[in-house]
Each structure stands twice: as C-alpha cells, then as structure tokens.
Design a protein around this motif. Structure first.
Motif, mmCIF file in Angstrom:
data_model
loop_
_atom_site.group_PDB
_atom_site.id
_atom_site.type_symbol
_atom_site.label_atom_id
_atom_site.label_comp_id
_atom_site.label_asym_id
_atom_site.label_seq_id
_atom_site.Cartn_x
_atom_site.Cartn_y
_atom_site.Cartn_z
ATOM 1 N N ILE A 181 0.834 -1.206 0.000
ATOM 2 C CA ILE A 181 0.000 0.000 0.000
ATOM 3 C C ILE A 181 0.865 1.252 0.000
ATOM 4 N N LEU A 182 1.890 1.282 0.838
ATOM 5 C CA LEU A 182 2.739 2.472 0.952
ATOM 6 C C LEU A 182 3.492 2.744 -0.341
ATOM 7 N N LYS A 183 4.030 1.698 -0.965
ATOM 8 C CA LYS A 183 4.777 1.893 -2.210
ATOM 9 C C LYS A 183 3.848 2.336 -3.340
ATOM 10 N N LEU A 184 2.640 1.783 -3.382
ATOM 11 C CA LEU A 184 1.698 2.195 -4.409
ATOM 12 C C LEU A 184 1.305 3.661 -4.216
ATOM 13 N N LEU A 185 1.143 4.081 -2.985
ATOM 14 C CA LEU A 185 0.827 5.483 -2.704
ATOM 15 C C LEU A 185 1.965 6.400 -3.120
ATOM 16 N N VAL A 186 3.202 5.970 -2.898
ATOM 17 C CA VAL A 186 4.363 6.770 -3.316
ATOM 18 C C VAL A 186 4.353 6.954 -4.829
ATOM 19 N N ILE A 187 4.035 5.882 -5.557
ATOM 20 C CA ILE A 187 3.946 5.965 -7.019
ATOM 21 C C ILE A 187 2.879 6.969 -7.429
ATOM 22 N N PHE A 188 1.696 6.877 -6.828
ATOM 23 C CA PHE A 188 0.614 7.807 -7.147
ATOM 24 C C PHE A 188 1.006 9.238 -6.807
ATOM 25 N N GLU A 189 1.669 9.429 -5.673
ATOM 26 C CA GLU A 189 2.089 10.773 -5.269
ATOM 27 C C GLU A 189 3.091 11.351 -6.259
ATOM 28 N N ASN A 190 4.048 10.536 -6.695
ATOM 29 C CA ASN A 190 5.043 11.014 -7.660
ATOM 30 C C ASN A 190 4.393 11.427 -8.972
ATOM 31 N N ILE A 191 3.450 10.605 -9.442
ATOM 32 C CA ILE A 191 2.745 10.953 -10.680
ATOM 33 C C ILE A 191 1.971 12.247 -10.490
ATOM 34 N N ASN A 192 1.287 12.340 -9.388
ATOM 35 C CA ASN A 192 0.486 13.523 -9.072
ATOM 36 C C ASN A 192 1.348 14.780 -8.998
ATOM 37 N N ASP A 193 2.524 14.643 -8.391
ATOM 38 C CA ASP A 193 3.431 15.784 -8.246
ATOM 39 C C ASP A 193 4.093 16.171 -9.563
ATOM 40 N N ASN A 194 4.382 15.169 -10.394
ATOM 41 C CA ASN A 194 5.135 15.434 -11.627
ATOM 42 C C ASN A 194 4.266 15.909 -12.786
ATOM 43 N N PHE A 195 2.991 15.559 -12.765
ATOM 44 C CA PHE A 195 2.123 15.937 -13.877
ATOM 45 C C PHE A 195 1.724 17.412 -13.747
ATOM 46 N N LYS A 196 1.880 18.147 -14.813
ATOM 47 C CA LYS A 196 1.561 19.583 -14.793
ATOM 48 C C LYS A 196 0.073 19.757 -15.065
ATOM 49 N N TRP A 197 -0.703 19.693 -13.994
ATOM 50 C CA TRP A 197 -2.158 19.669 -14.104
ATOM 51 C C TRP A 197 -2.715 20.900 -14.790
#
Length: 248
Positions: free
Chosen positions: A171-187
């Motif tokens: 769960i923690l590693k999957l959340l880190v992946i989602f957070e990185n995508i969320n942070d890196n994508f220029k919404w």
C-alpha cells in the motif's frame, strides 16, 4: 553453442556469478557475450531462459551494457508479460526491466506496456507485486513518463487493494507511485487536454474522486497509523490538483 539445456544452464550460472563483479561486466561485453546470452532468450526451456535473464540483469548494472542491451528490451518486456504469472521467468524479466529503467534514458520504451504491468500487479502474488512496484516507481519518478502512466489502463480491482488485509508495504509503495505521478504531472498546463485520458485509465481512476475516496478512505480503520496518515495526505494532494478552489 550447446543445445543441451543442462550445459547451457551451468554455463549461464557461471556467467551470472562472474557478471556480479563490475570488472567482469566489461570483459564479458568485450568478448561479445551480450548478444550470445540475449540469443538464448529465444529458448523454450524456462530454466535456461530464467538463467539468461539473470545474466543480463547482472550485466545491465553498467551504462555501456545498458546502451547495447536496449535493443532487447521489447523482447524481454513481451516475454515477461506473457510468461506464466508469478513464474521465475516473469520475476527475472521484471528485475531486468527494473535495472534498465533506473535512469530515464530507456523508460520510454516501456510506455506501451504500462497497462500490462498494472495488470500483473493486480493479479500477481506478493513477490510479483513488489517487483512490479519497483519498476513502476522508476517510471513514476520521471516527469516525462507521468502522462504515459496516467494514460495506462488499470484493472477495476486496483482500488480494492487499499484494504487492511493488504500488505502494508504494498500500500505504501503504491501510494508513493501515485504521489510522484500527481506531483510530476503539470495539471494546470494539461487541463484542456484531460479528455485524452480514456475511461478505465489511471487518470480516470484518480479523477473519480468520490469513488476513489470511498475505496481508499475505507481503510481508515487500518491498524497501521502510517498507512492512515499516508492515505490522508495523498487524498488531500489529489483533491488540490483535481478539484482546485477556483472550480469549487
């Protein structure tokens, strides 16, 4: 040159042990060993194929070897995805692809296979899950891959992984992946083109905030405090990007 599996297996084990040392990686490459080992990937013998992947994995911890091994990435990717679920061959392929994507240089070559990796993650056992997570984490750390990750189709069962029965580290590693995508994508820059993400994509999964929240916040009773904190922070960041105050 031998066609006997037991001889190939013994030779590959010896090569794999040698390739664990930095100096030998250059020697094996200079002797023309990379294409010789890569050719063995065409074998139907799963034990021999696994040992060949292990050799290439050890050799890939080297920038020049990576540059030469990149031509085999599509084959390794296809073999990994189509191999028997949770098999030794599949795990060896995932480890090699993970090593090949430690840097950003060759990550784009896996763009069309990200959906398959999410499928393996959802269907695989714990060992497969962890190995896929390592690979996806490499991709998620690269801002240039965030769009490809958001475009990937994800199984509908992905949200159900967020439950107190699932391994905490998964769960923690999957959340880190989602957070990185969320942070890196220029919404803000990509807001006009968000309709390019199809239904069933990771973007769609995150965009359906209420449904996502119901599944993720459903583990608020999780026995691990760190999981609850990470989930709360992730949902807050997701809400900030997908539901900015100006649109409330």
């Amino acid at each position: 040159m031998s066609e006997k599996p037991y001889i190939l297996e013994a030779a590959l084990i010896a090569l794999g042990n040698n390739a664990a040392y930095a100096f030998n990686r250059d020697i094996i490459r200079d002797l023309g060993g990379l294409p010789i080992v890569a050719k063995i990937l065409n074998t139907r013998d799963p034990i021999v194929k696994e040992k060949a992947l292990i050799v290439l994995n050890n050799l890939s911890v080297n920038a020049e070897n990576q540059r030469r091994l990149k031509i085999y990435m599509n084959q390794v990717c296809d073999d990994t995805i189509t191999s028997r679920l949770n098999s030794s061959v599949q795990l060896a392929g995932l480890r090699l692809l993970t090593n090949m994507t430690v840097t950003n240089e060759y990550q784009h070559m896996l763009a069309n296979s990200i959906s398959d990796f999410f499928r393996l993650f959802s269907a695989g056992n714990e060992e497969t899950k962890f190995q896929v997570l390592k690979l996806l984490l490499n991709l998620a750390e690269n801002p240039a891959m965030s769009r490809e990750l958001l475009r990937a189709q994800v199984p509908s069962s992905l949200g159900s992984l967020f439950n107190k029965k699932e391994n905490k580290e998964v769960i923690l590693k999957l959340l880190v992946i989602f957070e990185n995508i969320n942070d890196n994508f220029k919404w803000q820059e990509n807001e006009p083109t968000q309709n390019q993400f199809s239904e069933g994509s990771l973007f769609s999964f995150l965009k359906e905030f209420q449904a996502c929240a119901d599944k993720i916040l459903g583990i608020e009773s999780h026995h691990d405090f760190l999981v609850k904190v990470k989930v709360g922070k992730f949902m807050a960041k997701l809400a900030e990007h997908m539901f900015p105050k100006s649109q409330e």
